[in-house]
Design a protein around this motif. Structure first.
Motif, mmCIF file in Angstrom:
data_model
loop_
_atom_site.group_PDB
_atom_site.id
_atom_site.type_symbol
_atom_site.label_atom_id
_atom_site.label_comp_id
_atom_site.label_asym_id
_atom_site.label_seq_id
_atom_site.Cartn_x
_atom_site.Cartn_y
_atom_site.Cartn_z
ATOM 1 N N GLU A 1 -21.755 -7.029 16.743
ATOM 2 C CA GLU A 1 -21.233 -8.364 17.019
ATOM 3 C C GLU A 1 -19.841 -8.561 16.423
ATOM 4 O OE1 GLU A 1 -24.072 -11.239 15.751
ATOM 5 O OE2 GLU A 1 -25.361 -10.972 17.513
ATOM 6 N N VAL B 1 -25.732 -0.025 27.593
ATOM 7 C CA VAL B 1 -25.892 -1.473 27.712
ATOM 8 C C VAL B 1 -27.281 -1.891 27.239
ATOM 9 C CG1 VAL B 1 -25.902 -3.425 29.312
ATOM 10 C CG2 VAL B 1 -24.243 -1.568 29.612
ATOM 11 N N ALA B 2 -28.300 -1.161 27.696
ATOM 12 C CA ALA B 2 -29.667 -1.467 27.271
ATOM 13 C C ALA B 2 -29.827 -1.282 25.769
ATOM 14 C CB ALA B 2 -30.648 -0.580 28.025
ATOM 15 N N LEU C 1 -28.370 -4.279 24.029
ATOM 16 C CA LEU C 1 -29.265 -5.430 24.196
ATOM 17 C C LEU C 1 -30.487 -5.303 23.286
ATOM 18 C CD1 LEU C 1 -29.120 -5.844 28.081
ATOM 19 C CD2 LEU C 1 -28.138 -7.390 26.368
ATOM 20 N N ASP C 2 -30.990 -4.079 23.133
ATOM 21 C CA ASP C 2 -32.129 -3.850 22.236
ATOM 22 C C ASP C 2 -31.762 -4.137 20.781
ATOM 23 O OD1 ASP C 2 -33.727 -3.146 24.335
ATOM 24 O OD2 ASP C 2 -33.425 -0.990 24.108
ATOM 25 N N PRO D 1 -26.081 -10.422 22.335
ATOM 26 C CA PRO D 1 -26.243 -11.285 23.523
ATOM 27 C C PRO D 1 -25.565 -10.683 24.741
ATOM 28 C CG PRO D 1 -25.566 -12.571 21.603
ATOM 29 C CD PRO D 1 -25.423 -11.137 21.216
ATOM 30 N N SER D 2 -26.169 -10.876 25.904
ATOM 31 C CA SER D 2 -25.624 -10.300 27.136
ATOM 32 C C SER D 2 -24.266 -10.890 27.483
ATOM 33 C CB SER D 2 -26.605 -10.508 28.285
ATOM 34 O OG SER D 2 -26.874 -11.899 28.465
ATOM 35 N N LEU E 1 -21.656 -9.003 25.581
ATOM 36 C CA LEU E 1 -21.394 -7.687 26.160
ATOM 37 C C LEU E 1 -20.482 -7.789 27.369
ATOM 38 C CD1 LEU E 1 -24.919 -5.940 26.096
ATOM 39 C CD2 LEU E 1 -22.970 -5.481 24.633
ATOM 40 N N VAL F 1 -24.408 -7.797 34.034
ATOM 41 C CA VAL F 1 -24.766 -7.766 32.610
ATOM 42 C C VAL F 1 -25.005 -9.178 32.098
ATOM 43 C CG1 VAL F 1 -23.922 -7.207 30.295
ATOM 44 C CG2 VAL F 1 -23.569 -5.589 32.174
ATOM 45 N N ARG F 2 -24.150 -10.131 32.488
ATOM 46 C CA ARG F 2 -24.308 -11.519 32.014
ATOM 47 C C ARG F 2 -25.624 -12.130 32.488
ATOM 48 N NH1 ARG F 2 -18.869 -12.342 33.885
ATOM 49 N NH2 ARG F 2 -17.357 -12.138 32.185
ATOM 50 N N GLY G 1 -28.386 -10.585 33.072
ATOM 51 C CA GLY G 1 -29.566 -9.856 32.629
ATOM 52 C C GLY G 1 -30.056 -8.812 33.587
ATOM 53 N N SER H 1 -30.715 -1.609 34.313
ATOM 54 C CA SER H 1 -29.842 -0.433 34.332
ATOM 55 C C SER H 1 -29.638 0.092 35.746
ATOM 56 C CB SER H 1 -30.437 0.672 33.447
ATOM 57 O OG SER H 1 -30.529 0.249 32.099
#
Length: 621
Positions: A411, A436-437, A440-441, A445-446, A449, A528-529, A531, A534
């Protein structure tokens, strides 16, 4: 029961009537000024006959006396301790006896010196008593005889190792002194342990190795090296030398040689001729002893995108992404995939007088002039996150974070990318889209990203064919294996590795990178925003020109740079389990929420229909 006090040498001689009380008092008064043992003063002054002193010393010290003026010395024993160390103790190695090294010492009761000799030679020590003056005469005699026996071999050995210089990176004086002693040993025939360490490092560097593994086993100690990402055997070390070799490496790396129950990490530098190599050391206790891994990092690394294997088109695209004033670029891949080299190539491209570049690494791998490099220190509370906060107050233009390990670091880095900084970092994922995943894990926050990332570069390293390879007609087996990768192009020929001295008879020499660059354009950002999964990101990116690592590898196969065996060793060609949209009959991934062709919202069909047709039904949303 109270134990009787141990008698001293003067008391024993007085009881036997070998010295008067007045003479003893005179000698004791002189002893502090001469800083030698009482028996040696009596021997030098001739106040007591030598046999009488020897008998008294044996009674007091409980060590057997050895007359160094007439003792027979085994050459193999003499080779265990270099002359510089023999004069420093002083000590004379005499012979091997029942698995022990018999040595004559002026102070055999000094347990610290006995233990140091054990570490140096790798053998248990059986000390004997000797007079200091006789020891020095014997050292001059026997070591001179040893060097005169084989002057050609001695000069060859000296010239072979004279260019090796170990440099400690520690500020501790004790370690500096230890390294200076090692340097002295290096110039004077060296101990077997020092010879082994020097020889292994030189052989590994000649073979272009990146790592050295010293692995203790039941009957011997194996030394293996990693060349072009593949481990191979180098040599074996006698089991008796294992502790000695390990101790030499640990002394150089400023590690605790007495601690063998816990893992340790350290580093030092090696100068071989004009070449400087940064050496990192890691130890790990195993059932047969300590395993040591030595990583070799040469400062002479190629630092351009073309040299690491990028195509001209990919290099131009990646350079364009680096030229943006702000954003975040991630380089992903497993350990040993060349991520750090790519990042340093990016820093080299960005380096200019008008740009302030600051890095935080764990540890600093390559020194780049004109760049401010810092390393994390967990013991001092300096983590990636805390160091990154401090870097933001250093007015940076470009920030390089060695690795994103937690949500806090991620972050902070992404917020820095939104506030006018170019941020570079690495992540351990299989490909660019799974990064990306992974973020997120971690809990990023999406929306962060989507607004921060500029691109993600995934990479692997493939071994390149040596010039000794041959070109043959493609076989049916080669075509079948190539078809299993999903390719539709089948070359008429195939390259076969042969093997020569240049490639150490492996058929491969050097490595080339294969890459996959995911650009975060407006379409990818939107998925990505919102959600998206992949597979949706992959579909959109592929439709906008994403070239996967597998495609890049097959392109290098067609160009004759590598082999299909090497590609299949490094890369996986997994087939994504797909389904069919019942509305437009489009093959799609089962993780999609909408059909990319007709926009139909997808949900699972009834159980009996899915069981019979294995499809996903499309229903208008």
């Amino acid at each position: 029961m109270k134990r009787p006090n141990k008698k001293r040498l003067g008391e024993v001689l007085q009881e036997r009537g070998k010295i008067s009380s007045d003479d003893l008092k005179t000698v004791i008064a002189e002893q502090p000024a001469k800083a030698i043992y009482l028996g040696e003063i009596l021997f030098e002054r001739g106040l007591v006959a030598k046999p009488d002193i020897v008998m008294a010393l044996e009674e007091v010290s409980q060590f057997q006396y050895v007359d160094c003026t007439s003792v027979s010395v085994e050459p193999s024993a003499l080779a265990m301790i270099p002359r510089g160390a023999a004069e420093r103790f002083p000590v004379l190695p005499i012979r091997h006896e029942r698995g022990q090294l018999v040595v004559a010492m002026a102070s055999p009761q000094d347990l610290a010196k006995v233990e140091e000799l054990r570490f140096m030679t790798g053998c248990p020590i059986s000390p004997r008593l000797a007079f200091r003056s006789e020891l020095y005469c014997a050292i001059r005699k026997y070591y001179a005889d040893q060097s005169s026996r084989s002057p050609e071999a001695a000069s060859t050995k000296e010239s072979e190792w004279e260019d090796v210089e170990f440099i400690s990176t520690s500020a501790r004086q004790s370690t500096k002194e230890a390294v200076q002693e090692l340097q002295a040993d290096l110039r004077q025939r060296k101990t077997p342990a020092v010879q082994i360490v020097s020889e292994v490092i030189q052989m590994a560097l000649r073979k272009r190795a990146s790592d050295i593994h010293i692995e203790p086993r039941l009957a011997e100690t194996a030394v293996r090296i990693r060349v072009d990402g593949v481990l191979r055997d180098l040599r074996t070390i006698p089991r008796t030398m294992q502790n000695s070799v390990t101790s030499r490496v640990k002394i150089l790396a400023d590690l605790d040689i007495a601690e063998r129950r816990t893992p340790q990490d350290g580093r030092f530098m090696v100068n071989i001729g004009l070449r400087q190599v940064d050496v990192r050391v890691s130890t790990l206790p195993t059932q047969y002893g300590e395993k040591v891994v030595i990583r070799l990092l040469s400062s002479a690394q190629k630092m351009t995108f073309e040299d690491v294997g990028m195509s001209s088109q990919l290099s131009a695209t990646f350079t364009e992404m680096l030229s943006t004033p702000q954003g975040m670029i991630l380089v992903t891949g497993p350990t040993g995939a060349g991520k750090s080299t790519t990042l340093y190539a990016a820093l080299t491209a960005l380096r200019k007088p008008s740009v302030n570049i600051v890095t935080v690494e764990d540890p600093v791998e390559y020194i780049l002039p004109g760049i401010n490099q810092s390393h994390v220190n967990a013991k001092a509370g300096l983590t990636f996150a805390s160091c990154l906060r401090s870097i933001l107050r250093q007015d940076p233009n470009v920030i390089m974070v060695g690795e994103i390990r937690d949500v806090e670091t991620a972050e902070i880095a992404m917020k820095a990318a939104q506030t006018g900084h170019m941020v570079l970092s690495t992540l351990h994922t299989n490909d660019s889209i799974s990064a990306v995943a992974r973020l997120l894990d971690l809990g990023v926050p999406s929306f962060l990203l989507g607004s921060s990332l500029t691109g993600i570069l995934a990479q692997r390293l493939l071994r390149k064919l040596c010039s000794c390879h041959t070109v043959q007609k493609a076989t049916a087996d080669f075509r079948a294996r190539l078809a299993a990768t999903g390719t539709k192009e089948f070359p008429a020929t195939m390259c076969v590795p042969a093997g020569c001295e240049q490639c150490d008879f492996t058929g491969y020499k050097g490595r080339v990178g294969v890459f996959e660059l995911l650009r975060f354009d407006e379409f990818v950002r939107e998925i990505v925003r919102t959600g998206g999964g992949s597979d949706e990101i992959r579909f959109i990116a592929s439709s906008h020109g994403l070239r996967t690592m597998q495609d890049d590898a097959l392109g290098k196969l067609a160009a004759g740079l590598t082999t299909l065996d090497e590609i299949l060793r490094v890369l996986a060609f997994d087939k994504v389990a797909g389904a069919t949209c019942l509305r437009c009959d489009q093959k799609i991934s089962s993780s999609f929420r909408f059909c990319p062709s007709c926009g139909t919202r997808l949900r699972e069909a009834p159980a009996k229909k899915r069981a019979s047709t294995e499809v996903f039904a499309g229903y208008p949303s």
